[in-house]
Design a protein around this motif. Sequence first.
Motif, short mmCIF file in Angstrom:
data_model
loop_
_atom_site.label_atom_id
_atom_site.label_comp_id
_atom_site.label_asym_id
_atom_site.label_seq_id
_atom_site.Cartn_x
_atom_site.Cartn_y
_atom_site.Cartn_z
N ILE A 124 0.29 -7.04 -0.30
CA ILE A 124 -0.42 -5.94 -0.96
C ILE A 124 -1.91 -6.21 -1.00
CG2 ILE A 124 -0.74 -4.80 -3.19
CD1 ILE A 124 2.31 -5.09 -3.59
N ALA A 125 -2.27 -7.47 -1.24
CA ALA A 125 -3.69 -7.83 -1.25
C ALA A 125 -4.31 -7.52 0.11
CB ALA A 125 -3.84 -9.31 -1.58
N GLN A 151 -16.19 7.17 -3.43
CA GLN A 151 -15.85 8.58 -3.68
C GLN A 151 -16.84 9.28 -4.57
OE1 GLN A 151 -11.82 8.77 -5.04
NE2 GLN A 151 -11.13 7.33 -3.53
N ALA A 174 -3.86 -10.80 -7.35
CA ALA A 174 -3.33 -11.73 -6.36
C ALA A 174 -4.46 -12.51 -5.71
CB ALA A 174 -2.53 -10.97 -5.29
N ALA A 201 3.63 2.84 -5.99
CA ALA A 201 3.23 4.05 -5.27
C ALA A 201 2.02 4.71 -5.91
CB ALA A 201 4.41 5.03 -5.21
N LEU A 261 10.00 -7.97 -1.88
CA LEU A 261 11.00 -6.95 -1.58
C LEU A 261 10.90 -6.57 -0.12
CD1 LEU A 261 13.15 -4.99 -2.69
CD2 LEU A 261 11.32 -3.37 -3.12
N PHE A 288 6.87 -11.61 -6.93
CA PHE A 288 7.92 -10.68 -6.50
C PHE A 288 7.96 -10.59 -4.97
CE2 PHE A 288 4.05 -8.16 -7.00
CZ PHE A 288 4.02 -7.44 -5.81
N VAL A 330 -2.88 -5.00 -8.40
CA VAL A 330 -2.08 -6.12 -7.91
C VAL A 330 -2.89 -6.95 -6.91
CG1 VAL A 330 -0.07 -6.73 -6.50
CG2 VAL A 330 0.14 -4.99 -8.28
N ALA A 331 -3.60 -6.28 -6.05
CA ALA A 331 -4.42 -6.99 -5.06
C ALA A 331 -5.49 -7.83 -5.73
CB ALA A 331 -5.06 -5.98 -4.10
N LEU A 368 7.12 -6.43 0.94
CA LEU A 368 6.37 -6.11 -0.28
C LEU A 368 6.21 -7.36 -1.15
CD1 LEU A 368 5.40 -3.31 -0.42
CD2 LEU A 368 7.20 -2.73 -2.04
N THR A 369 5.06 -8.01 -0.97
CA THR A 369 4.73 -9.20 -1.75
C THR A 369 3.30 -9.07 -2.24
OG1 THR A 369 3.88 -10.38 0.17
CG2 THR A 369 6.23 -10.61 -0.30
N PRO A 370 2.91 -9.87 -3.23
CA PRO A 370 1.53 -9.83 -3.71
C PRO A 370 0.53 -10.05 -2.57
CG PRO A 370 2.87 -11.08 -5.24
CD PRO A 370 3.75 -10.76 -4.07
N ALA A 371 0.80 -11.02 -1.71
CA ALA A 371 -0.13 -11.30 -0.62
C ALA A 371 -0.23 -10.14 0.36
CB ALA A 371 0.32 -12.56 0.13
N ALA A 379 -4.39 -3.61 0.62
CA ALA A 379 -5.30 -2.90 -0.27
C ALA A 379 -6.70 -2.81 0.31
CB ALA A 379 -5.33 -3.59 -1.63
N MET A 436 3.71 5.75 2.36
CA MET A 436 5.07 5.26 2.62
C MET A 436 5.75 4.86 1.31
SD MET A 436 6.29 2.14 5.08
CE MET A 436 7.95 1.47 4.98
N LEU A 437 5.00 4.20 0.43
CA LEU A 437 5.57 3.83 -0.86
C LEU A 437 5.85 5.07 -1.70
CD1 LEU A 437 3.42 0.69 -1.67
CD2 LEU A 437 5.88 0.76 -1.28
N SER A 438 4.95 6.04 -1.64
CA SER A 438 5.20 7.28 -2.38
C SER A 438 6.46 7.95 -1.87
CB SER A 438 4.01 8.23 -2.22
OG SER A 438 2.82 7.60 -2.61
N LEU A 450 -7.44 0.52 1.68
CA LEU A 450 -7.52 1.67 0.78
C LEU A 450 -8.98 2.11 0.69
CD1 LEU A 450 -5.22 0.67 -2.22
CD2 LEU A 450 -4.85 2.49 -0.57
N THR A 451 -9.14 3.41 0.53
CA THR A 451 -10.49 3.93 0.34
C THR A 451 -11.10 3.28 -0.89
OG1 THR A 451 -9.74 6.04 1.19
CG2 THR A 451 -11.85 6.02 0.07
N ASP A 452 -12.32 2.81 -0.74
CA ASP A 452 -12.96 2.15 -1.87
C ASP A 452 -13.25 3.15 -2.98
OD1 ASP A 452 -14.53 0.79 -3.68
OD2 ASP A 452 -15.49 -0.40 -2.13
N GLN A 453 -12.91 2.75 -4.17
CA GLN A 453 -13.12 3.57 -5.36
C GLN A 453 -14.57 4.04 -5.46
OE1 GLN A 453 -10.76 4.25 -7.41
NE2 GLN A 453 -11.70 5.00 -9.27
#
Lengths: 95, 95
Positions: free
Chosen positions: A82-83, A95, B18, B6, B75, B73, B14-15, A77-80, A86, A1-3, A89-92
């Motif tokens: 996003i935390a 992979q 945060a 993105a 948004l 931030f 960021v996560a 869209l705030t730091p919290a 995140a 969505m952000l992309s 998200l697929t764990d790094q």
Amino acid sequence: MLSALANPHRLRIVAALATGGRNYVSQLAREIGISRPLLHLHLQKLEAAGLVVSQLELSPDGKALNFFEVTDFGLELTPAAIAQAAKSLTDQSEQ
Amino acid sequence: MLSALANPHRLRIVAALATGGRNYVSQLAREIGISRPLLHLHLQKLEAAGLVVSQLELSPDGKALNFFEVTDFGLELTPAAIAQAAKSLTDQSEQ
DNA sequence: TACACCTGTAAGTTATTATTTACACATGAA
DNA sequence: TTCATGTGTAAATAATAACTTACAGGTGTA
């Protein structure tokens, strides 16, 4: 969505649909001032992200028109936030 | 700002900041699991967007550590907000 | 001195996005 | 039939973004 939203053209497309209401591809391309194939590509990305939806209709004179309109999406869209997001998200390291 | 967010790596950065608070580059690179030069690049983009800030400090043993932390931030991402924000985009026809 | 940390960045490569051009197909009106 | 409208998409190119590798330099300690 952000992309999907991280692009000036696509922001203009969303803005145009939000302000002017639903519209079909060729007309929207003329209003925004970009080529129809390019708009088509951007609309695909926006639709894939669930930010717009399309509906094929027939005009009074029989032409097939593909209308697009924005969905009523919302994202804080705030730091919290996003935390929190995140975590999904697929764990790094996986992979 | 949207371009900066993105990207999965930058969302994780960021996560991490945060959640875990301020951190310095090398340590953060180890925690996230990416190379230091790559993290440096992403931090530059985040800082350019105003999402994080850095402060150079000296550790007790004299090493120079560059600490990063997130800004507060916020948004709201909705069709109406985008319609409003799109007005400030450079007009396509001006270019 | 040599090592283990820390910092930064430039250069080259790879991968991804964005954009254009060209095509194929449908309908109604002149 | 030809033209003007609409639809979609494939293919090639251009432009960005992401990533790795290799530097160069700093401090403190063994």
